[in-house]
Scaffold this motif. Sequence first.
Motif, short mmCIF file in Angstrom:
data_model
loop_
_atom_site.label_atom_id
_atom_site.label_comp_id
_atom_site.label_asym_id
_atom_site.label_seq_id
_atom_site.Cartn_x
_atom_site.Cartn_y
_atom_site.Cartn_z
N VAL A 85 -5.39 -7.93 11.78
CA VAL A 85 -4.24 -7.26 11.17
C VAL A 85 -4.71 -6.18 10.19
CG1 VAL A 85 -2.30 -7.54 9.59
CG2 VAL A 85 -2.66 -9.19 11.43
N TRP A 132 -7.51 -4.53 9.99
CA TRP A 132 -8.10 -3.34 10.61
C TRP A 132 -7.00 -2.45 11.17
CZ3 TRP A 132 -8.55 -0.80 15.32
CH2 TRP A 132 -9.59 0.14 15.41
N GLY A 133 -6.02 -3.06 11.79
CA GLY A 133 -4.89 -2.29 12.30
C GLY A 133 -4.14 -1.59 11.18
N ASP A 134 -3.94 -2.30 10.08
CA ASP A 134 -3.26 -1.70 8.93
C ASP A 134 -4.03 -0.49 8.41
OD1 ASP A 134 -1.07 -3.35 8.80
OD2 ASP A 134 -1.91 -4.71 7.30
N THR A 135 -5.34 -0.58 8.49
CA THR A 135 -6.17 0.50 7.97
C THR A 135 -6.29 1.67 8.93
OG1 THR A 135 -7.48 -1.17 6.82
CG2 THR A 135 -8.44 1.03 7.00
N HIS A 136 -6.40 1.38 10.21
CA HIS A 136 -6.75 2.44 11.16
C HIS A 136 -5.71 2.75 12.22
CE1 HIS A 136 -10.80 2.95 9.64
NE2 HIS A 136 -10.94 1.64 9.61
N MET A 137 -4.67 1.97 12.31
CA MET A 137 -3.73 2.20 13.41
C MET A 137 -2.28 2.38 12.96
SD MET A 137 -5.70 2.00 16.17
CE MET A 137 -4.62 1.66 17.56
N VAL A 138 -2.04 2.60 11.67
CA VAL A 138 -0.66 2.77 11.26
C VAL A 138 -0.19 4.19 11.51
CG1 VAL A 138 -0.62 0.99 9.49
CG2 VAL A 138 -1.39 3.28 8.91
N ASP A 139 1.08 4.37 11.74
CA ASP A 139 1.62 5.70 11.88
C ASP A 139 2.20 6.13 10.52
OD1 ASP A 139 4.09 4.43 11.61
OD2 ASP A 139 4.30 4.21 13.77
N ARG A 153 4.92 5.93 9.20
CA ARG A 153 5.87 5.05 8.52
C ARG A 153 5.22 3.96 7.67
NH1 ARG A 153 8.90 3.20 13.71
NH2 ARG A 153 6.70 2.81 14.02
N GLY A 154 3.94 3.76 7.88
CA GLY A 154 3.26 2.73 7.09
C GLY A 154 3.18 1.41 7.80
N ARG A 155 2.78 0.40 7.08
CA ARG A 155 2.53 -0.91 7.68
C ARG A 155 3.79 -1.60 8.16
NH1 ARG A 155 -1.93 -3.66 3.70
NH2 ARG A 155 -3.29 -1.83 3.67
N PRO A 156 3.69 -2.19 9.33
CA PRO A 156 4.84 -2.92 9.85
C PRO A 156 5.12 -4.20 9.04
CG PRO A 156 3.17 -2.56 11.56
CD PRO A 156 2.57 -2.12 10.28
N LEU A 157 4.06 -4.80 8.54
CA LEU A 157 4.21 -6.08 7.86
C LEU A 157 3.39 -6.10 6.59
CD1 LEU A 157 5.53 -7.46 10.28
CD2 LEU A 157 3.80 -9.21 10.15
N SER A 216 0.40 -4.55 13.51
CA SER A 216 -0.98 -4.10 13.38
C SER A 216 -1.93 -4.93 14.20
CB SER A 216 -1.41 -4.15 11.92
OG SER A 216 -0.73 -3.16 11.19
N ARG A 230 -1.73 -3.80 17.82
CA ARG A 230 -2.43 -2.51 17.99
C ARG A 230 -3.93 -2.72 18.03
NH1 ARG A 230 1.07 0.61 13.37
NH2 ARG A 230 3.04 0.68 14.51
N THR A 231 -4.42 -3.56 17.15
CA THR A 231 -5.85 -3.83 17.15
C THR A 231 -6.28 -4.48 18.45
OG1 THR A 231 -5.79 -4.12 14.76
CG2 THR A 231 -7.73 -4.95 15.90
N HIS A 278 6.23 -10.53 5.30
CA HIS A 278 7.54 -9.89 5.24
C HIS A 278 7.44 -8.44 5.69
CE1 HIS A 278 6.76 -7.88 1.23
NE2 HIS A 278 5.82 -8.80 1.24
N GLY A 307 6.77 0.28 7.76
CA GLY A 307 6.76 0.63 9.17
C GLY A 307 7.35 -0.44 10.05
N ALA A 308 8.07 -1.38 9.43
CA ALA A 308 8.59 -2.51 10.19
C ALA A 308 9.70 -2.08 11.12
CB ALA A 308 9.13 -3.57 9.25
#
Lengths: 170, 170
Positions: free
Chosen positions: A97, A99-106, A108-112, B12, B15-16, B144, B148-149
């Motif tokens: 999670v 790594w995805g938060d760091t390198h794969m966010v668009d 809009r920012g983090r999904p979670l 995330s 995506r990873t 939560h 980007g949620a």
Amino acid sequence: MKWKELEEEPCSMARTIGVIGDRWTLLILRECFLRTRRFEGFQSALGITRHLLAERLKKLVRLGILRRIPYQEAPKRHEYILTQKGLDLYPIMMALVHWGDTHMVDERGRPLLHQHRKCGKDFDPVMVCSECGEPLLAKEVHTHPGPGAQSPLTIAAPDKPKAKARRSAA
Amino acid sequence: MKWKELEEEPCSMARTIGVIGDRWTLLILRECFLRTRRFEGFQSALGITRHLLAERLKKLVRLGILRRIPYQEAPKRHEYILTQKGLDLYPIMMALVHWGDTHMVDERGRPLLHQHRKCGKDFDPVMVCSECGEPLLAKEVHTHPGPGAQSPLTIAAPDKPKAKARRSAA
DNA sequence: ATTTGACAGTTCGATTTTAGAACTATAGAG
DNA sequence: CTCTATAGTTCTAAAATCGAACTGTCAAAT
């Protein structure tokens, strides 16, 4: 390479990959950590084919990562719960999670976001050294053979391969 | 589900997984961290088919995890080096290794040990909270929605599915 | 009493991926 | 001018996955 062999290779990472190293298994485990417990729950959350889902759940149970527990007798039904062995996969999930938060966010920012109940704050997972508590950097870690060693990544084997690519099971 | 879609899901972890969530990619990355850099090196260490290896290396380069750098001109040859984005996968690798060390070792013990240069000791990787430094336990973490949620694991969507399993892209 | 729906799978033909082996290309060494 | 090293590409067969339908049990509704 046969994937069954992976679990017996003298490399802990290879063995772990043999167990959870495919897309569906990883996604099923994500759902487990999000409290999904039942067949239909996994199926509709993931869109996985029922065939594969049944097969993967069976494997995870066989490996002791999930436990299959009856929750009603009428038509016998079970739910799938993480064992301690399964719960121990949490750092892997968090690392994925993060790594995805760091390198794969668009944009809009983090999904979670993740909140730590202990301190009440939204946090990032950080991997540290069990001995000194410092964050780990790849360059500061030296890998060397342990008691169960005997090959793969151990050494640049000094056996002058003439050519021919030996090593089917590396 | 098409695996291309995975990389665009609002999760995330998904995506990873879309990027590194298959056996060969993970094993190739293991080799990268063990300083393998060249095509033949990967191929003979892993026993992967040349076809797949070429394909996976291309993907990792395209995704910015590896960089393809020329190391000789004569017959043009390149080697594959981890970028920072790739190096950032280190916690994932260590988490995988550590789970294997804990749950998949045989009687002989760990195949590999890791020494931390900073403190000189053999260590285990521990995942802690960036805010308070305490080790993370799954039960102490509350998930939560972030900026980007918009779905998957967010909520048990309140849209009474009649049946029919909606959600192709969960 | 019969139909409908929820749940947990199983079965099967069609499609996609992967395996395995051979082949291409470039250049230095003998 | 043949052999070897390196880095791919191509091709066919085998294995895994997809998609959709089917099975079986039981409760609730008609």
